[in-house]
Write an enzyme that holds these catalytic residues in place. Structure first.
Site, PDB file in Angstrom:
ATOM      1  N   LYS A   1     -39.864  -6.482  39.419  1.00 26.49           N
ATOM      2  CA  LYS A   1     -39.919  -5.100  39.651  1.00 26.49           C
ATOM      3  C   LYS A   1     -41.136  -4.288  39.729  1.00 26.49           C
ATOM      4  O   LYS A   1     -42.110  -5.038  39.091  1.00 26.49           O
ATOM      5  CB  LYS A   1     -38.658  -4.574  38.647  1.00 26.49           C
ATOM      6  CG  LYS A   1     -37.344  -4.889  39.093  1.00 26.49           C
ATOM      7  CD  LYS A   1     -36.325  -4.371  38.161  1.00 26.49           C
ATOM      8  CE  LYS A   1     -34.872  -4.632  39.054  1.00 26.49           C
ATOM      9  NZ  LYS A   1     -33.772  -4.493  37.801  1.00 26.49           N
TER      10      LYS A   1
ATOM     11  N   ARG B   1     -31.878 -12.005  34.503  1.00 32.30           N
ATOM     12  CA  ARG B   1     -31.462 -12.050  36.042  1.00 32.30           C
ATOM     13  C   ARG B   1     -32.782 -12.319  36.872  1.00 32.30           C
ATOM     14  O   ARG B   1     -33.522 -11.192  36.776  1.00 32.30           O
ATOM     15  CB  ARG B   1     -30.840 -10.808  36.360  1.00 32.30           C
ATOM     16  CG  ARG B   1     -30.297 -10.760  37.899  1.00 32.30           C
ATOM     17  CD  ARG B   1     -29.559  -9.419  38.069  1.00 32.30           C
ATOM     18  NE  ARG B   1     -29.122  -9.269  39.171  1.00 32.30           N
ATOM     19  CZ  ARG B   1     -29.982  -8.663  40.471  1.00 32.30           C
ATOM     20  NH1 ARG B   1     -31.286  -8.452  40.112  1.00 32.30           N
ATOM     21  NH2 ARG B   1     -29.313  -8.772  41.568  1.00 32.30           N
TER      22      ARG B   1
END
Ligand code: PMM
Length: 280
Positions: free
Chosen positions: A215, A255
């Site tokens: 991210k 994740r």
């Protein structure tokens, strides 16, 4: 069909986006055969769970109608479940969640925590599955406008508790709900770190899923003066550092796009923790 694996260590949830436009793997696995092969490769590489999604949630992404979403994901879920893979379905739509569970998914991962679709709570209650409730404030076009917090840890804690309350009222067993801080969703870069560092303060003892993989806030953390910010596929080492610390802090699962890196990091944490315990 596989159930969820036992969690005697942090579990690895591999990301499989069957979308044209996800920020890291968009367009690579839109074809069902390519997606199934990638799901099996994630498992071979160390994933305990494969999270199949048919709608990108990156800021500015186009919404996808549930029928198109189900068309993308259901054949992939069915094939992976038939191979004995524990499959999670990443969706905000109750009809897609139901279709995926009927095809063999054992976990529903809803980035809106049930907020986006009023039917999600009752649907999950009727299905025999675990549910990930992620902290979320709005759909992609609006999420960046809602990133202000007086105290991000307190507000995420309270907003997640409200979701758990609403889901329980719809019949979902709170013990089957896994909480996720929604890293990058309505969060400026600096808001993500307190949520990671102070996991116990907002989770209230629930199982925690951490979705930091590749991210933007990790790109910002590792950026070097005079260089472009690292692209998503250059953020894997930073992701692995988060995996290590999250596993050490007791996260239920991470994740990630790179399952092997996460699996190796978690094995190291387990070995380190075992040695710490035998020395006491
Ligand atoms: N992030 C994305 C998608 N789904 N689900 C959960 N539970 N937590 C997350 O942080 C999360 C998610 C966006 O990343 P992707 O485009 O790589 O899938």
């Amino acid at each position: 069909m596989a159930g969820l694996p036992r969690a005697d260590r942090c579990l690895v949830m591999g990301v499989l986006n069957v979308t044209p436009d996800s920020f890291s793997d968009g367009g690579r696995f839109l074809d069902a055969d390519a997606a199934i092969a990638q799901g099996l490769a994630l498992v071979a590489g160390g994933a305990d769970i494969v999270d199949v999604g048919g709608e990108s949630t990156r800021p500015g992404a186009e919404p996808v109608a549930p029928a198109e979403e189900a068309r993308r994901v259901v054949p992939v879920v069915r094939a992976l479940a038939a191979h004995g893979v524990a499959v999670s379905i990443d969706t905000m739509h109750a009809v897609t969640a139901r279709a995926a569970v009927e095809a063999g998914a054992v976990l529903v991962n809803d980035v809106s925590g049930g907020l986006a679709d009023p039917d999600m709570g009752a649907t999950v209650a009727a299905l025999d599955v675990e549910f990930v409730a992620m902290h979320w404030r709005a759909h992609s076009p609006l999420m960046d406008a809602l990133d202000a917090y007086a105290d991000v840890v307190v507000e995420v804690r309270d907003e997640l508790a409200a979701r758990v309350g609403a889901l329980a009222a719809a019949g979902v067993d709170p013990d089957r709900i896994i909480l996720d801080p929604g890293l990058g969703f309505s969060k400026v870069t600096e808001s993500n770190w307190p949520l990671l560092a102070r996991m116990g303060e907002w989770s209230g003892g629930a199982r925690v899923l951490v979705g930091a993989s590749r991210k933007r806030f990790l790109g910002a953390a590792i950026a070097r003066a005079g260089h472009d910010e690292p692209a998503p596929d250059q953020r894997d080492h930073a992701t692995t550092a988060v995996t290590t610390l999250a596993a050490q802090a007791g996260a239920w699962a991470v994740r990630v796009h790179n399952a092997t890196a996460a699996r190796d990091a978690i094995a190291v944490v387990s070995a380190w923790q075992a040695a710490t315990e035998t020395e006491r």
